[in-house]
Scaffold this motif. Structure first.
Motif, PDB file in Angstrom:
ATOM      1  N   ALA A 115     -69.293  -0.324  56.569  1.00  0.00           N
ATOM      2  CA  ALA A 115     -69.392  -0.878  55.221  1.00  0.00           C
ATOM      3  C   ALA A 115     -70.809  -0.758  54.622  1.00  0.00           C
ATOM      4  CB  ALA A 115     -68.926  -2.332  55.221  1.00  0.00           C
ATOM      5  N   PRO A 116     -71.887  -1.045  55.364  1.00  0.00           N
ATOM      6  CA  PRO A 116     -73.210  -0.944  54.734  1.00  0.00           C
ATOM      7  C   PRO A 116     -73.529   0.473  54.262  1.00  0.00           C
ATOM      8  CG  PRO A 116     -73.362  -2.122  56.817  1.00  0.00           C
ATOM      9  CD  PRO A 116     -71.984  -1.555  56.740  1.00  0.00           C
ATOM     10  N   ALA A 117     -73.094   1.471  55.039  1.00  0.00           N
ATOM     11  CA  ALA A 117     -73.355   2.859  54.644  1.00  0.00           C
ATOM     12  C   ALA A 117     -72.617   3.184  53.350  1.00  0.00           C
ATOM     13  CB  ALA A 117     -72.942   3.812  55.767  1.00  0.00           C
ATOM     14  N   ILE A 118     -71.354   2.715  53.253  1.00  0.00           N
ATOM     15  CA  ILE A 118     -70.574   2.950  52.034  1.00  0.00           C
ATOM     16  C   ILE A 118     -71.258   2.284  50.836  1.00  0.00           C
ATOM     17  CG2 ILE A 118     -68.372   2.467  50.875  1.00  0.00           C
ATOM     18  CD1 ILE A 118     -67.764   4.352  53.011  1.00  0.00           C
ATOM     19  N   ARG A 119     -71.711   1.045  51.051  1.00  0.00           N
ATOM     20  CA  ARG A 119     -72.377   0.321  49.955  1.00  0.00           C
ATOM     21  C   ARG A 119     -73.623   1.067  49.482  1.00  0.00           C
ATOM     22  NH1 ARG A 119     -71.190  -5.141  50.581  1.00  0.00           N
ATOM     23  NH2 ARG A 119     -68.969  -5.235  51.009  1.00  0.00           N
ATOM     24  N   ALA A 120     -74.422   1.500  50.467  1.00  0.00           N
ATOM     25  CA  ALA A 120     -75.668   2.180  50.108  1.00  0.00           C
ATOM     26  C   ALA A 120     -75.366   3.475  49.366  1.00  0.00           C
ATOM     27  CB  ALA A 120     -76.492   2.454  51.362  1.00  0.00           C
ATOM     28  N   LEU A 121     -74.378   4.221  49.843  1.00  0.00           N
ATOM     29  CA  LEU A 121     -74.014   5.472  49.181  1.00  0.00           C
ATOM     30  C   LEU A 121     -73.521   5.210  47.769  1.00  0.00           C
ATOM     31  CD1 LEU A 121     -72.042   7.502  51.880  1.00  0.00           C
ATOM     32  CD2 LEU A 121     -74.198   8.140  50.815  1.00  0.00           C
ATOM     33  N   GLY A 122     -72.647   4.199  47.651  1.00  0.00           N
ATOM     34  CA  GLY A 122     -72.062   3.896  46.344  1.00  0.00           C
ATOM     35  C   GLY A 122     -73.120   3.460  45.347  1.00  0.00           C
ATOM     36  N   MET A 181     -76.630   4.795  40.735  1.00  0.00           N
ATOM     37  CA  MET A 181     -77.963   4.936  40.154  1.00  0.00           C
ATOM     38  C   MET A 181     -78.242   6.379  39.753  1.00  0.00           C
ATOM     39  SD  MET A 181     -80.500   2.423  42.264  1.00  0.00           S
ATOM     40  CE  MET A 181     -80.072   2.801  43.948  1.00  0.00           C
ATOM     41  N   ALA A 182     -77.729   7.319  40.566  1.00  0.00           N
ATOM     42  CA  ALA A 182     -78.002   8.733  40.290  1.00  0.00           C
ATOM     43  C   ALA A 182     -77.007   9.313  39.292  1.00  0.00           C
ATOM     44  CB  ALA A 182     -77.970   9.524  41.587  1.00  0.00           C
ATOM     45  N   GLY A 183     -75.939   8.566  38.985  1.00  0.00           N
ATOM     46  CA  GLY A 183     -74.952   9.049  38.018  1.00  0.00           C
ATOM     47  C   GLY A 183     -74.060  10.152  38.558  1.00  0.00           C
ATOM     48  N   ILE A 184     -73.713  10.058  39.820  1.00  0.00           N
ATOM     49  CA  ILE A 184     -72.783  11.045  40.382  1.00  0.00           C
ATOM     50  C   ILE A 184     -71.579  10.312  40.965  1.00  0.00           C
ATOM     51  CG2 ILE A 184     -74.632  12.685  40.942  1.00  0.00           C
ATOM     52  CD1 ILE A 184     -74.299  11.829  43.888  1.00  0.00           C
ATOM     53  N   PRO A 185     -70.444  11.004  41.065  1.00  0.00           N
ATOM     54  CA  PRO A 185     -69.268  10.360  41.658  1.00  0.00           C
ATOM     55  C   PRO A 185     -69.275  10.478  43.175  1.00  0.00           C
ATOM     56  CG  PRO A 185     -68.655  12.510  40.854  1.00  0.00           C
ATOM     57  CD  PRO A 185     -70.120  12.338  40.538  1.00  0.00           C
ATOM     58  N   ALA A 210     -79.936   2.917  49.414  1.00  0.00           N
ATOM     59  CA  ALA A 210     -79.376   3.300  48.115  1.00  0.00           C
ATOM     60  C   ALA A 210     -80.445   4.026  47.305  1.00  0.00           C
ATOM     61  CB  ALA A 210     -78.880   2.059  47.364  1.00  0.00           C
ATOM     62  N   GLU A 211     -81.651   3.500  47.372  1.00  0.00           N
ATOM     63  CA  GLU A 211     -82.776   4.136  46.685  1.00  0.00           C
ATOM     64  C   GLU A 211     -82.973   5.569  47.201  1.00  0.00           C
ATOM     65  OE1 GLU A 211     -85.569   3.841  43.737  1.00  0.00           O
ATOM     66  OE2 GLU A 211     -84.205   2.228  44.344  1.00  0.00           O
ATOM     67  N   ARG A 212     -82.828   5.730  48.516  1.00  0.00           N
ATOM     68  CA  ARG A 212     -83.008   7.062  49.102  1.00  0.00           C
ATOM     69  C   ARG A 212     -81.932   8.032  48.644  1.00  0.00           C
ATOM     70  NH1 ARG A 212     -85.436   6.921  55.171  1.00  0.00           N
ATOM     71  NH2 ARG A 212     -86.964   5.286  54.791  1.00  0.00           N
ATOM     72  N   VAL A 213     -80.708   7.512  48.523  1.00  0.00           N
ATOM     73  CA  VAL A 213     -79.626   8.374  48.041  1.00  0.00           C
ATOM     74  C   VAL A 213     -79.955   8.857  46.637  1.00  0.00           C
ATOM     75  CG1 VAL A 213     -77.198   8.374  47.336  1.00  0.00           C
ATOM     76  CG2 VAL A 213     -77.860   7.357  49.518  1.00  0.00           C
ATOM     77  N   LYS A 214     -80.421   7.930  45.808  1.00  0.00           N
ATOM     78  CA  LYS A 214     -80.792   8.310  44.440  1.00  0.00           C
ATOM     79  C   LYS A 214     -81.942   9.321  44.458  1.00  0.00           C
ATOM     80  CE  LYS A 214     -83.669   6.315  41.814  1.00  0.00           C
ATOM     81  NZ  LYS A 214     -84.539   5.527  40.967  1.00  0.00           N
ATOM     82  N   ASN A 215     -82.958   9.045  45.258  1.00  0.00           N
ATOM     83  CA  ASN A 215     -84.096   9.965  45.344  1.00  0.00           C
ATOM     84  C   ASN A 215     -83.666  11.356  45.774  1.00  0.00           C
ATOM     85  OD1 ASN A 215     -85.847   7.953  44.681  1.00  0.00           O
ATOM     86  ND2 ASN A 215     -86.505   7.539  46.785  1.00  0.00           N
ATOM     87  N   TYR A 216     -82.746  11.376  46.741  1.00  0.00           N
ATOM     88  CA  TYR A 216     -82.280  12.670  47.256  1.00  0.00           C
ATOM     89  C   TYR A 216     -81.625  13.469  46.128  1.00  0.00           C
ATOM     90  CZ  TYR A 216     -79.218  15.894  49.820  1.00  0.00           C
ATOM     91  OH  TYR A 216     -78.541  17.001  50.275  1.00  0.00           O
ATOM     92  N   ALA A 233     -85.365  12.270  50.193  1.00  0.00           N
ATOM     93  CA  ALA A 233     -84.838  10.907  50.130  1.00  0.00           C
ATOM     94  C   ALA A 233     -85.954   9.874  50.046  1.00  0.00           C
ATOM     95  CB  ALA A 233     -83.958  10.631  51.357  1.00  0.00           C
ATOM     96  N   LYS A 234     -87.082  10.185  50.668  1.00  0.00           N
ATOM     97  CA  LYS A 234     -88.199   9.250  50.605  1.00  0.00           C
ATOM     98  C   LYS A 234     -89.054   9.493  49.379  1.00  0.00           C
ATOM     99  CE  LYS A 234     -88.395   8.788  55.591  1.00  0.00           C
ATOM    100  NZ  LYS A 234     -89.003   9.349  56.803  1.00  0.00           N
ATOM    101  N   GLY A 235     -88.730  10.538  48.629  1.00  0.00           N
ATOM    102  CA  GLY A 235     -89.484  10.822  47.417  1.00  0.00           C
ATOM    103  C   GLY A 235     -90.885  11.336  47.698  1.00  0.00           C
ATOM    104  N   VAL A 236     -91.069  12.011  48.850  1.00  0.00           N
ATOM    105  CA  VAL A 236     -92.397  12.581  49.114  1.00  0.00           C
ATOM    106  C   VAL A 236     -92.347  14.092  48.942  1.00  0.00           C
ATOM    107  CG1 VAL A 236     -93.043  10.735  50.694  1.00  0.00           C
ATOM    108  CG2 VAL A 236     -92.015  12.802  51.608  1.00  0.00           C
ATOM    109  N   ASP A 237     -93.514  14.673  48.724  1.00  0.00           N
ATOM    110  CA  ASP A 237     -93.635  16.104  48.475  1.00  0.00           C
ATOM    111  C   ASP A 237     -93.068  16.890  49.648  1.00  0.00           C
ATOM    112  OD1 ASP A 237     -94.360  18.527  47.608  1.00  0.00           O
ATOM    113  OD2 ASP A 237     -96.504  18.311  48.019  1.00  0.00           O
TER     114      ASP A 237
END
Lengths: 137, 506
Positions: B179-186, B191-195, B458-464, B110-114
């Motif tokens: 609500a913030p968790a839902i927003r971040a996930l959504g 961004m990641a192109g998943i439903p 949200a960025e972390r969700v995409k990274n994950y 999620a943090k995009g680290v090795d």
């Protein structure tokens, strides 16, 4: 089709309890705050008391500080329990002072505050997060 | 609490007497030496008062009645036990449901680290761990086919939905999450192109705001699409499915956290908005019925699937946790009989999920995912249903190797909820049902939600998603396959002690 479960465990306290809690809070915080201000503005009666105890002036400011902190904590719901605990300790000290050095005049206020603090402690005992398992199980 | 050399009860009795004695001693010191000793007098007086309460007044706790304030130490230590164990004493592989090794991998993705590690596996390599069989002839990068499955193609739907990544965000309602968790996930999902699945939380207001593709979940209480009797309101479902964001509808029959029982939202988490979105009262736990009123038999269940398909016009799936595989067989036979099939089946593992559930259900009900998946896959093949629908798998599939396990055992795509919660920053403090989530995910307390920055998470969700998908592609190449369709149970090494061993005859 949605069913709801019955209210189990410690739910919302009844209105009577809430009123009692707030009366205790206001009385305790009011007396504590008033006593604290007298000490902090160096009212001559307080100077006299603390001279008798041999605590003038630092002890007076210390006790005044503890009283104002406990008064504020009692009024803030999240810290009421700990404020009442501190207030009770200060009042025990006051009662000891009256019984051993100052004479009984004025002890009734300390007693009243102590009783209010005990009421707050009892009603809000579930807030004691550091011993939460005590109440939850 | 005692042994021959050291009797704690005697120690406690002596301590309790000592407290009273010290109170007296300091009282005298305060009177005859200096008034300052009364600070200590007050301290021991308070302890004495507590002792009187513990030893004589209260009757609930035997330890306190026998040991007084010393007994309280036990409760204080027990109170901080979970934190101490997690921070100091638990080994990297022993926590449940996810151990530190598993969690850190998600955090790193999620943090995009090795996430490379050295010096060997920390897992119990010899006993039960399922391994993937690599090929001596790996696939070249350019030969790997991009992942692509289309749900609803079997019925030739114009609204068929194509997945381009093997993972989807599993059902988490607004209510269970804040609500913030839902927003971040959504946002992350978009961004990641998943439903993302909306969960059974009624009209998915907060999910819709994110613009992500949604799978609307219809729980047994049908929040959001219910009529006044709690049955399906066709018009409401039609309107909802007509929204451009709603790509699929999922009929939730049961869930892994509490198979055989309906959804549960504890009263601590019911805000005014949630009570309005769901149409339920505040101040009480909301317990959904254990099944859909329309689904009383295999025949009526299949008829209900058909009705939802016709009303919604989008691909429709069913989600369930396998109890008795014979019931699944009967349901599949009924589908064959009526020639009606859901567009997908989501198999939820009995391992438990994000949902709050009574302990016996959480721990004791439902087949674990991998054996259940094997059973269902075998039934689907045996009854000729496998090419009529897609299969999704859900249950702790939070990294690329686990995705391969699921896909090799017959799933077409992977659902995960807790993987995404970890990506959001979940620290597994197990307080999801208390509204006290320390990282602001499963709470409606604005002070706790403050910690969750929507943009960052949200960025972390995409990274994950991207990180695990990258791993997954590498694993596919190492397996020597070009697409997920080539995966089979033969790609797994299943040790004899694994619960999966009897299922695939290893």
């Amino acid at each position: 089709m949605t069913t709801t479960s019955s209210d189990v465990g410690s739910g919302r306290p009844s209105a009577g309890i809430v009123v009692l809690l707030w009366v205790a809070k206001l009385v305790a915080a009011g007396i504590l705050g008033y006593a604290a201000i007298l000490k902090l503005i160096s009212h001559e009666h307080e100077i006299e008391i603390f001279t008798t105890l041999g605590w003038e002036p630092h002890g007076r400011f210390l006790i005044g500080g503890m009283e104002i902190v406990s008064a504020i904590m009692i009024l803030v719901p999240q810290s009421a329990l700990y404020g009442a605990f501190l207030g009770l300790g200060v009042m025990f000290g006051a009662m000891i002072g009256h019984l051993t050095a100052l004479g009984l005049a004025g002890i009734h206020l300390a007693l009243l505050v102590a009783v209010c603090c005990v009421i707050i402690l009892y009603i809000r005992r579930h807030d004691a997060t550091f011993i939460r398992n005590l109440w939850d199980r | 609490m005692s042994n021959a050399n050291f009797d704690l009860h005697v120690v406690a009795r002596m301590t309790n007497r000592l407290i009273v004695g010290l109170f007296g001693a300091f009282l005298l010191a305060g009177m005859y030496i200096h008034f300052s000793f009364h600070f200590l007098t007050v301290f021991f007086l308070m302890l004495s008062v507590m002792n009187v309460f513990y030893l004589r007044v209260q009757k609930k706790h035997a330890i306190l009645r026998n040991f007084g304030v010393l007994g309280q130490v036990r409760y204080m230590l027990e109170g901080v036990g979970p934190e101490l164990r997690q921070y100091l004493f638990s080994s990297d592989t022993e926590e449940r449901p996810f151990n530190r090794v598993e969690r850190s991998e998600v955090y790193r993705k999620a943090k995009g680290v090795d996430s490379a590690m050295s010096f060997g596996s920390a897992l119990n390599y010899d006993a039960t761990e399922i391994k993937i069989r690599h090929s001596m002839y790996p696939t070249a990068a350019e030969d790997l086919e991009p992942f692509r499955i289309t749900v609803g193609e079997e019925r030739g739907l114009a609204s068929a939905y194509t997945l381009t990544r093997p993972v989807m965000i599993s059902a988490m309602s607004y209510g269970s999450l804040g609500a913030p968790a839902i927003r971040a996930l959504g946002r992350g999902a978009r961004m990641a192109g998943i439903p993302m699945n909306t969960g059974e939380g009624g009209h998915p207001k907060h999910h819709l705001m994110t613009g992500a593709d949604l799978i609307f979940q219809m729980g047994t209480a049908k929040f959001g699409v219910r009529d006044e009797h709690g049955l399906l309101d066709d018009d409401k479902l039609r309107d909802l499915a007509a929204l451009p964001e709603v790509k699929m509808v999922e009929i939730k029959c049961s869930q892994g956290a509490k198979p055989g029982k309906g959804g549960l939202l504890p009263r601590e988490k019911i805000t005014r908005e949630i009570s309005e979105l769901r149409g339920v009262p505040m101040g009480q736990d909301v317990v959904s019925p254990p099944s859909h009123a329309e689904c009383a038999s295999p025949a009526s269940t299949v008829e209900f699937i058909q009705r939802v398909q016709e009303v919604s016009g989008v691909p429709v799936g069913i989600k369930f946790c396998v109890g008795d595989p014979e019931e699944v067989r009967v349901l599949l036979e009924e589908m064959n009989h009526q020639r009606i099939y859901p567009d997908y089946m989501s198999i939820d593992g009995g391992e438990g999920g994000t949902g709050a559930a009574p302990k016996p259900y959480l721990d004791g009900f439902g087949m674990p995912l991998l054996p259940a998946l094997c059973k269902v896959q075998r039934l689907l093949a045996e009854l000729g249903v496998r090419d009529k629908l897609k299969v999704f798998a859900a249950g702790k599939l939070i990294n690329a190797a686990k995705w391969v396990h699921g896909l090799a055992l017959g799933a077409d795509a992977i659902y995960t909820a807790r993987g995404f919660m970890l990506a959001l920053g979940c620290i597994q403090s197990l307080q999801c049902g208390n509204n006290t989530c320390p990282v602001g995910i499963t709470t409606h307390d604005p002070d706790l939600q403050h910690g969750l920055d929507i943009e960052d998470k949200a960025e972390r969700v995409k990274n994950y998603v991207e990180g695990v998908t990258h791993d997954f592609d590498e694993l596919m190449r190492s397996l020597g396959v070009r697409s997920t369709r080539e995966l089979s149970p033969a790609h797994l090494y299943v040790p004899p002690a694994s619960i999966l061993a009897p299922e695939i005859g290893a």
